[in-house]
Design a protein around this motif. Structure first.
Motif, PDB file in Angstrom:
ATOM      1  N   LEU A  69       0.841  -1.201   0.000  1.00  0.00           N
ATOM      2  CA  LEU A  69       0.000   0.000   0.000  1.00  0.00           C
ATOM      3  C   LEU A  69       0.879   1.255   0.000  1.00  0.00           C
ATOM      4  CD1 LEU A  69      -2.893   1.169   0.142  1.00  0.00           C
ATOM      5  CD2 LEU A  69      -2.666   1.192   2.624  1.00  0.00           C
ATOM      6  N   ALA A  70       1.945   1.226   0.782  1.00  0.00           N
ATOM      7  CA  ALA A  70       2.855   2.384   0.842  1.00  0.00           C
ATOM      8  C   ALA A  70       3.422   2.682  -0.552  1.00  0.00           C
ATOM      9  CB  ALA A  70       3.987   2.106   1.828  1.00  0.00           C
ATOM     10  N   GLY A  71       3.795   1.635  -1.282  1.00  0.00           N
ATOM     11  CA  GLY A  71       4.328   1.811  -2.642  1.00  0.00           C
ATOM     12  C   GLY A  71       3.276   2.390  -3.576  1.00  0.00           C
ATOM     13  N   HIS A  72       2.062   1.853  -3.504  1.00  0.00           N
ATOM     14  CA  HIS A  72       0.979   2.345  -4.372  1.00  0.00           C
ATOM     15  C   HIS A  72       0.666   3.812  -4.080  1.00  0.00           C
ATOM     16  CE1 HIS A  72       0.435  -1.461  -6.133  1.00  0.00           C
ATOM     17  NE2 HIS A  72      -0.465  -1.985  -5.323  1.00  0.00           N
ATOM     18  N   ILE A  73       0.720   4.194  -2.793  1.00  0.00           N
ATOM     19  CA  ILE A  73       0.424   5.592  -2.426  1.00  0.00           C
ATOM     20  C   ILE A  73       1.421   6.540  -3.116  1.00  0.00           C
ATOM     21  CG2 ILE A  73       0.487   7.245  -0.489  1.00  0.00           C
ATOM     22  CD1 ILE A  73      -0.680   4.990   1.287  1.00  0.00           C
ATOM     23  N   GLN A  74       2.696   6.135  -3.140  1.00  0.00           N
ATOM     24  CA  GLN A  74       3.724   6.987  -3.768  1.00  0.00           C
ATOM     25  C   GLN A  74       3.430   7.193  -5.252  1.00  0.00           C
ATOM     26  OE1 GLN A  74       6.279   8.082  -1.763  1.00  0.00           O
ATOM     27  NE2 GLN A  74       7.432   6.365  -0.933  1.00  0.00           N
ATOM     28  N   VAL A  75       3.034   6.111  -5.943  1.00  0.00           N
ATOM     29  CA  VAL A  75       2.747   6.221  -7.379  1.00  0.00           C
ATOM     30  C   VAL A  75       1.486   7.055  -7.592  1.00  0.00           C
ATOM     31  CG1 VAL A  75       2.229   4.952  -9.503  1.00  0.00           C
ATOM     32  CG2 VAL A  75       3.830   3.977  -7.849  1.00  0.00           C
ATOM     33  N   PHE A  76       0.456   6.762  -6.808  1.00  0.00           N
ATOM     34  CA  PHE A  76      -0.819   7.468  -6.933  1.00  0.00           C
ATOM     35  C   PHE A  76      -0.603   8.981  -6.781  1.00  0.00           C
ATOM     36  CE2 PHE A  76      -4.770   9.251  -5.338  1.00  0.00           C
ATOM     37  CZ  PHE A  76      -5.769   8.565  -6.000  1.00  0.00           C
ATOM     38  N   LEU A  77       0.142   9.372  -5.752  1.00  0.00           N
ATOM     39  CA  LEU A  77       0.343  10.806  -5.507  1.00  0.00           C
ATOM     40  C   LEU A  77       1.191  11.457  -6.595  1.00  0.00           C
ATOM     41  CD1 LEU A  77       0.800  10.894  -1.625  1.00  0.00           C
ATOM     42  CD2 LEU A  77      -1.196  11.587  -2.970  1.00  0.00           C
ATOM     43  N   ASP A  78       2.028  10.664  -7.244  1.00  0.00           N
ATOM     44  CA  ASP A  78       2.836  11.199  -8.346  1.00  0.00           C
ATOM     45  C   ASP A  78       1.985  11.394  -9.609  1.00  0.00           C
ATOM     46  OD1 ASP A  78       5.579  11.768  -9.434  1.00  0.00           O
ATOM     47  OD2 ASP A  78       4.925  10.198 -10.832  1.00  0.00           O
ATOM     48  N   GLU A  79       0.962  10.548  -9.784  1.00  0.00           N
ATOM     49  CA  GLU A  79       0.223  10.551 -11.058  1.00  0.00           C
ATOM     50  C   GLU A  79      -1.097  11.311 -11.011  1.00  0.00           C
ATOM     51  OE1 GLU A  79      -0.061   6.622 -12.746  1.00  0.00           O
ATOM     52  OE2 GLU A  79       2.112   6.330 -12.647  1.00  0.00           O
ATOM     53  N   LYS A  80      -1.613  11.591  -9.806  1.00  0.00           N
ATOM     54  CA  LYS A  80      -2.897  12.287  -9.724  1.00  0.00           C
ATOM     55  C   LYS A  80      -2.718  13.690  -9.149  1.00  0.00           C
ATOM     56  CE  LYS A  80      -5.108   8.524 -10.989  1.00  0.00           C
ATOM     57  NZ  LYS A  80      -5.193   8.339 -12.444  1.00  0.00           N
ATOM     58  N   ASP A  81      -3.572  14.617  -9.615  1.00  0.00           N
ATOM     59  CA  ASP A  81      -3.579  15.991  -9.083  1.00  0.00           C
ATOM     60  C   ASP A  81      -4.744  16.132  -8.121  1.00  0.00           C
ATOM     61  OD1 ASP A  81      -1.464  16.752 -10.716  1.00  0.00           O
ATOM     62  OD2 ASP A  81      -2.832  17.185 -12.381  1.00  0.00           O
ATOM     63  N   ILE A  82      -4.456  16.483  -6.884  1.00  0.00           N
ATOM     64  CA  ILE A  82      -5.523  16.667  -5.899  1.00  0.00           C
ATOM     65  C   ILE A  82      -5.680  18.177  -5.680  1.00  0.00           C
ATOM     66  CG2 ILE A  82      -6.317  16.114  -3.556  1.00  0.00           C
ATOM     67  CD1 ILE A  82      -4.708  13.526  -3.745  1.00  0.00           C
ATOM     68  N   VAL A  83      -6.865  18.680  -5.993  1.00  0.00           N
ATOM     69  CA  VAL A  83      -7.076  20.124  -6.050  1.00  0.00           C
ATOM     70  C   VAL A  83      -8.172  20.532  -5.061  1.00  0.00           C
ATOM     71  CG1 VAL A  83      -7.730  22.018  -7.598  1.00  0.00           C
ATOM     72  CG2 VAL A  83      -6.501  20.032  -8.517  1.00  0.00           C
ATOM     73  N   GLY A  84      -7.901  21.554  -4.249  1.00  0.00           N
ATOM     74  CA  GLY A  84      -8.889  22.025  -3.277  1.00  0.00           C
ATOM     75  C   GLY A  84      -9.931  22.929  -3.919  1.00  0.00           C
ATOM     76  N   ARG A  85     -11.151  22.860  -3.436  1.00  0.00           N
ATOM     77  CA  ARG A  85     -12.252  23.717  -3.902  1.00  0.00           C
ATOM     78  C   ARG A  85     -12.837  24.454  -2.700  1.00  0.00           C
ATOM     79  NH1 ARG A  85     -11.289  24.028  -8.917  1.00  0.00           N
ATOM     80  NH2 ARG A  85     -12.423  22.805 -10.446  1.00  0.00           N
ATOM     81  N   ASP A  86     -13.461  25.586  -2.955  1.00  0.00           N
ATOM     82  CA  ASP A  86     -14.104  26.393  -1.905  1.00  0.00           C
ATOM     83  C   ASP A  86     -13.151  26.664  -0.737  1.00  0.00           C
ATOM     84  OD1 ASP A  86     -16.375  26.556  -3.344  1.00  0.00           O
ATOM     85  OD2 ASP A  86     -17.618  25.313  -2.043  1.00  0.00           O
ATOM     86  N   GLY A  87     -11.883  26.919  -1.057  1.00  0.00           N
ATOM     87  CA  GLY A  87     -10.909  27.328  -0.051  1.00  0.00           C
ATOM     88  C   GLY A  87     -10.235  26.191   0.709  1.00  0.00           C
TER      89      GLY A  87
END
Ligand SMILES: [Zn+2]
Length: 283
Positions: A69-87
């Motif tokens: 899971l730790a390995g997958h988290i590293q790849v996921f965070l590298d490949e996806k953009d997490i963007v905040g809305r409404d502040g």
């Protein structure tokens, strides 16, 4: 001379295809190499603290799955953009808890880290979404309050308070991140219809038989107002049934196996995992 010219023109598309195929193969190889390197890196200690303090399911996983899971988290965070809305500020806590819950679904599934989209939009809490539908000649627009949604071939939208609640309580059978990412697995083979890619061709027939029968039972229970370990929202469509049963499979595996053994077996084969041992261990 003319024959040579025709031959050249005919072979041009073939050459373009060959170059495209070579470049594509090269890109896949490069991407896989990068993923391997990311998976091999140790998870930063701040990330590990977040998992240990706010995601009890992580602590119940056996060592080899924690590592995976730790390995997958590293790849996921590298490949996806997490963007905040409404502040909403996107902190490590937001990023890690979304990635961890999403990657539980692909712990053992061979594949591609949810291809076909990149953006995850996160609101502070439940948000108002516009719905437009056609009724005859009329276009009707109304609004509804949502905790999450998955746009076909588009972004995932999540409410942070529900993401956090899902991470902290991994035994209530409700998890918005798992739900929305199950929709993403569902659409990997085109339509979002409750039929994800299965590990082997032999599985499709049995999957359809079991899922269709269980979905009909669920719809009848909904009509009759009978309770079930599977939330009644699953009776609204085959796609929602797959997403809701995914939440139940990971969060209430013992009850799902007890009351729906055939369904449990299909999900075990689909996710190549048996979450029952994790459910038995204490938080
Ligand atoms: Zn849904």
């Amino acid at each position: 001379m003319r024959q040579n010219l025709i031959y050249c023109l005919l072979s041009l598309p073939f050459l373009i295809m060959l170059v495209w195929f070579y470049l594509e193969k090269h890109n896949i190889k490069k991407r896989e190499l990068k993923r391997q390197q990311l998976r091999a890196q140790p998870l930063p200690s701040e990330y590990l603290n977040i998992l240990q303090n706010e995601f009890p399911l992580y602590l119940r996983l056996p060592d080899e799955l924690q590592l995976k899971l730790a390995g997958h988290i590293q790849v996921f965070l590298d490949e996806k953009d997490i963007v905040g809305r409404d502040g909403l500020e996107i902190t490590d806590r937001v990023r890690v808890l979304i990635a961890a819950q999403a990657c539980i679904l692909i712990l053992n599934r061979p594949g591609n880290y949810y291809p076909g989209f990149r953006s995850i939009l996160v609101y502070p809490s439940t948000y108002i979404a516009k719905n437009t539908r056609s009724e005859g000649m009329l276009q009707i627009t109304d609004t509804s309050t949502r905790a999450g949604e998955s746009w076909h071939r588009g972004p995932i939208v999540l409410a942070w308070d529900h993401v956090l609640k899902g991470a902290r309580d991994s035994r209530d059978g409700r998890n918005v991140v798992m739900h929305e990412f199950a929709h993403k697995l569902d659409e990997e083979n085109a339509a979002m219809d409750g039929l994800p890619l299965l590990p082997t061709p032999e599985q499709y027939q049995q999957w359809s038989q079991v899922l269709n029968a269980e979905f009909k039972v669920q719809q009848q229970k909904w009509v009759d107002g009978d309770d079930d370990v599977i939330d009644s929202y699953g009776a609204t469509s085959p796609a929602e049934f797959f997403a809701v049963v995914t939440e139940t499979f990971f969060e209430k595996p013992l009850q799902l196996e007890r009351y729906h053994p055939k369904l449990y077996e299909q999900f075990k084969q689909c996710y190549l995992l048996d979450p029952k041992p994790w459910a038995k261990s204490k938080d």
